[in-house]
Design a protein around this motif. Structure first.
Motif, PDB file in Angstrom:
ATOM      1  N   THR A 138      11.254  -4.268  -1.331  1.00 34.79           N
ATOM      2  CA  THR A 138       9.908  -4.125  -0.949  1.00 34.79           C
ATOM      3  C   THR A 138       9.305  -5.538  -1.217  1.00 34.79           C
ATOM      4  OG1 THR A 138      10.013  -1.813  -1.751  1.00 34.79           O
ATOM      5  CG2 THR A 138       7.825  -2.774  -1.492  1.00 34.79           C
ATOM      6  N   PRO A 139       8.702  -5.984  -0.023  1.00 34.10           N
ATOM      7  CA  PRO A 139       7.868  -7.420  -0.308  1.00 34.10           C
ATOM      8  C   PRO A 139       6.696  -7.204  -0.953  1.00 34.10           C
ATOM      9  CG  PRO A 139       8.547  -6.897   1.923  1.00 34.10           C
ATOM     10  CD  PRO A 139       9.001  -5.672   1.261  1.00 34.10           C
ATOM     11  N   ARG A 140       6.183  -7.791  -1.883  1.00 35.63           N
ATOM     12  CA  ARG A 140       5.313  -8.193  -2.574  1.00 35.63           C
ATOM     13  C   ARG A 140       3.765  -8.148  -1.797  1.00 35.63           C
ATOM     14  NH1 ARG A 140       4.426 -11.810  -8.203  1.00 35.63           N
ATOM     15  NH2 ARG A 140       2.347 -10.835  -8.895  1.00 35.63           N
ATOM     16  N   TRP A 141       4.002  -9.073  -1.017  1.00 29.87           N
ATOM     17  CA  TRP A 141       2.477  -9.483  -0.114  1.00 29.87           C
ATOM     18  C   TRP A 141       2.432  -8.777   1.125  1.00 29.87           C
ATOM     19  CZ3 TRP A 141       0.709 -11.129  -4.405  1.00 29.87           C
ATOM     20  CH2 TRP A 141       1.449 -12.105  -5.346  1.00 29.87           C
ATOM     21  N   TYR A 159       5.997  -6.469   9.896  1.00 24.38           N
ATOM     22  CA  TYR A 159       5.290  -6.210   8.442  1.00 24.38           C
ATOM     23  C   TYR A 159       4.107  -6.905   8.581  1.00 24.38           C
ATOM     24  CZ  TYR A 159       9.767  -5.311   5.978  1.00 24.38           C
ATOM     25  OH  TYR A 159      10.793  -4.500   5.786  1.00 24.38           O
ATOM     26  N   GLU A 160       3.109  -6.399   7.776  1.00 24.06           N
ATOM     27  CA  GLU A 160       1.656  -6.866   7.933  1.00 24.06           C
ATOM     28  C   GLU A 160       1.193  -7.278   6.470  1.00 24.06           C
ATOM     29  OE1 GLU A 160      -0.914  -3.630   9.496  1.00 24.06           O
ATOM     30  OE2 GLU A 160      -0.678  -2.620   7.754  1.00 24.06           O
ATOM     31  N   ASN A 162      -0.881  -7.686   3.289  1.00 23.37           N
ATOM     32  CA  ASN A 162      -1.476  -6.688   2.593  1.00 23.37           C
ATOM     33  C   ASN A 162      -2.758  -7.033   1.696  1.00 23.37           C
ATOM     34  OD1 ASN A 162      -0.576  -7.640   0.068  1.00 23.37           O
ATOM     35  ND2 ASN A 162       1.284  -6.318   0.049  1.00 23.37           N
ATOM     36  N   GLY A 163      -3.032  -8.314   1.906  1.00 21.31           N
ATOM     37  CA  GLY A 163      -4.185  -8.899   1.111  1.00 21.31           C
ATOM     38  C   GLY A 163      -3.890  -8.978  -0.403  1.00 21.31           C
ATOM     39  N   LYS A 164      -3.048  -8.763  -0.921  1.00 22.51           N
ATOM     40  CA  LYS A 164      -2.663  -8.836  -2.604  1.00 22.51           C
ATOM     41  C   LYS A 164      -2.553 -10.349  -2.859  1.00 22.51           C
ATOM     42  CE  LYS A 164      -0.659  -4.218  -3.104  1.00 22.51           C
ATOM     43  NZ  LYS A 164       0.706  -3.529  -3.429  1.00 22.51           N
ATOM     44  N   TYR A 165      -2.116 -11.229  -2.203  1.00 23.41           N
ATOM     45  CA  TYR A 165      -2.056 -12.448  -2.750  1.00 23.41           C
ATOM     46  C   TYR A 165      -3.456 -13.006  -2.723  1.00 23.41           C
ATOM     47  CZ  TYR A 165      -0.833 -17.293  -3.077  1.00 23.41           C
ATOM     48  OH  TYR A 165      -1.007 -18.806  -3.294  1.00 23.41           O
ATOM     49  N   THR A 166      -4.220 -12.804  -1.786  1.00 29.23           N
ATOM     50  CA  THR A 166      -5.605 -13.302  -1.954  1.00 29.23           C
ATOM     51  C   THR A 166      -6.295 -13.020  -3.165  1.00 29.23           C
ATOM     52  OG1 THR A 166      -5.748 -13.086   0.467  1.00 29.23           O
ATOM     53  CG2 THR A 166      -7.742 -13.443  -0.867  1.00 29.23           C
ATOM     54  N   GLU A 167      -5.941 -11.714  -3.536  1.00 26.59           N
ATOM     55  CA  GLU A 167      -6.612 -11.279  -4.893  1.00 26.59           C
ATOM     56  C   GLU A 167      -5.856 -11.837  -6.130  1.00 26.59           C
ATOM     57  OE1 GLU A 167      -5.624  -7.059  -4.901  1.00 26.59           O
ATOM     58  OE2 GLU A 167      -7.073  -6.667  -3.113  1.00 26.59           O
ATOM     59  N   ASN A 190      12.605 -18.980  -8.484  1.00 26.80           N
ATOM     60  CA  ASN A 190      12.954 -17.915  -8.662  1.00 26.80           C
ATOM     61  C   ASN A 190      12.009 -16.528  -7.816  1.00 26.80           C
ATOM     62  OD1 ASN A 190      14.092 -15.352 -10.065  1.00 26.80           O
ATOM     63  ND2 ASN A 190      12.655 -15.638 -11.743  1.00 26.80           N
ATOM     64  N   PRO A 191      12.877 -16.460  -6.599  1.00 24.01           N
ATOM     65  CA  PRO A 191      12.618 -15.418  -5.885  1.00 24.01           C
ATOM     66  C   PRO A 191      13.305 -14.011  -5.903  1.00 24.01           C
ATOM     67  CG  PRO A 191      13.960 -16.668  -4.675  1.00 24.01           C
ATOM     68  CD  PRO A 191      14.003 -17.029  -5.988  1.00 24.01           C
ATOM     69  N   TRP A 192      13.880 -13.786  -7.150  1.00 22.72           N
ATOM     70  CA  TRP A 192      14.990 -12.633  -7.291  1.00 22.72           C
ATOM     71  C   TRP A 192      14.073 -11.421  -7.697  1.00 22.72           C
ATOM     72  CZ3 TRP A 192      18.212 -14.832  -4.424  1.00 22.72           C
ATOM     73  CH2 TRP A 192      18.506 -16.178  -4.515  1.00 22.72           C
ATOM     74  N   GLN A 193      14.641 -10.494  -7.256  1.00 21.23           N
ATOM     75  CA  GLN A 193      13.924  -9.075  -7.705  1.00 21.23           C
ATOM     76  C   GLN A 193      14.624  -8.638  -8.888  1.00 21.23           C
ATOM     77  OE1 GLN A 193      14.456  -5.984  -4.732  1.00 21.23           O
ATOM     78  NE2 GLN A 193      13.687  -4.331  -6.064  1.00 21.23           N
TER      79      GLN A 193
END
Length: 200
Positions: A138-141, A159-160, A162-167, A190-193
């Motif tokens: 599940t991507p974060r952004w 994918y679109e 979601n605005g969360k990185y801006t926040e 560290n990109p690991w889940q």
């Protein structure tokens, strides 16, 4: 624009010619040059010939090669890969922190290759862990949409943002963390889940 085919002994190499047309599909401006050097334009008649009393005007010229460039990158490519343009509190998943990319930038091909192999193995380990847990990535952004897009590589999920990185960025910039003098190059990639995957 017509990109001229290269002839014998390099004749016509890099040459580009074309026209800017009016709504009535009549040529108005002739464009000519070499795509790796410069492009010029000149008003023309309906036959595409230069208008009397006009001259070629240069409208674009390739920028000088950045200093110490090893791979013919543009200034833009250097800028987006530079730590000088990195925001404070850089995300640990930012590709600028990739050890293979950083080694390549420094000209250490051997280390770059080994680091790339190590990262790819970590990625495979991450996938095995995810499958063993029965979980989905599940991507974060970004959010997955219901859209499927046809591409030359087959149908791909869309994918679109979601605005969360801006926040996230706004919260960082408005906090005391933004004034932290931590050297961004010291942040470990560290990109690991799963934290366990990064040590495998």
């Amino acid at each position: 624009l017509l990109f001229q085919p290269c002839g014998w002994f390099g004749a016509g190499r890099y040459e580009v010619d074309g026209y800017v047309y009016s709504a009535a599909e009549e040529p108005k401006i002739m464009i000519t040059g070499k795509w790796n050097q410069s492009m010029s334009c000149q008003p023309c008649d309906q036959e595409g010939d230069p208008l009397p009393g006009t001259e070629l005007k240069e409208i674009w010229r390739v920028a000088p090669t950045p200093p110490n460039d090893k791979y013919q990158y543009t200034h833009f490519a250097h800028k987006i890969n530079s730590f000088d343009t990195a925001p404070k509190k850089l995300l640990a998943s930012d590709s600028r922190l990739r050890p293979d990319r950083y080694a390549l930038e420094k000209g250490d091909m051997s280390k770059s290759g080994s680091e790339k192999s190590r990262l790819e193995e970590q990625q495979r380990a991450e996938k095995r862990t995810r499958e063993a847990k029965g979980e989905q990535f599940t991507p974060r952004w970004f959010n997955r949409t219901d859209e499927i897009a046809p591409t030359p590589w087959g149908e791909l999920e869309v994918y679109e943002y979601n605005g969360k990185y801006t926040e996230h960025r706004a919260a960082i910039d408005s906090s005391s963390v933004a004034d932290d003098d931590t050297d961004v190059t010291s942040i470990e990639f560290n990109p690991w889940q799963y934290s366990s995957s990064s040590s495998q």
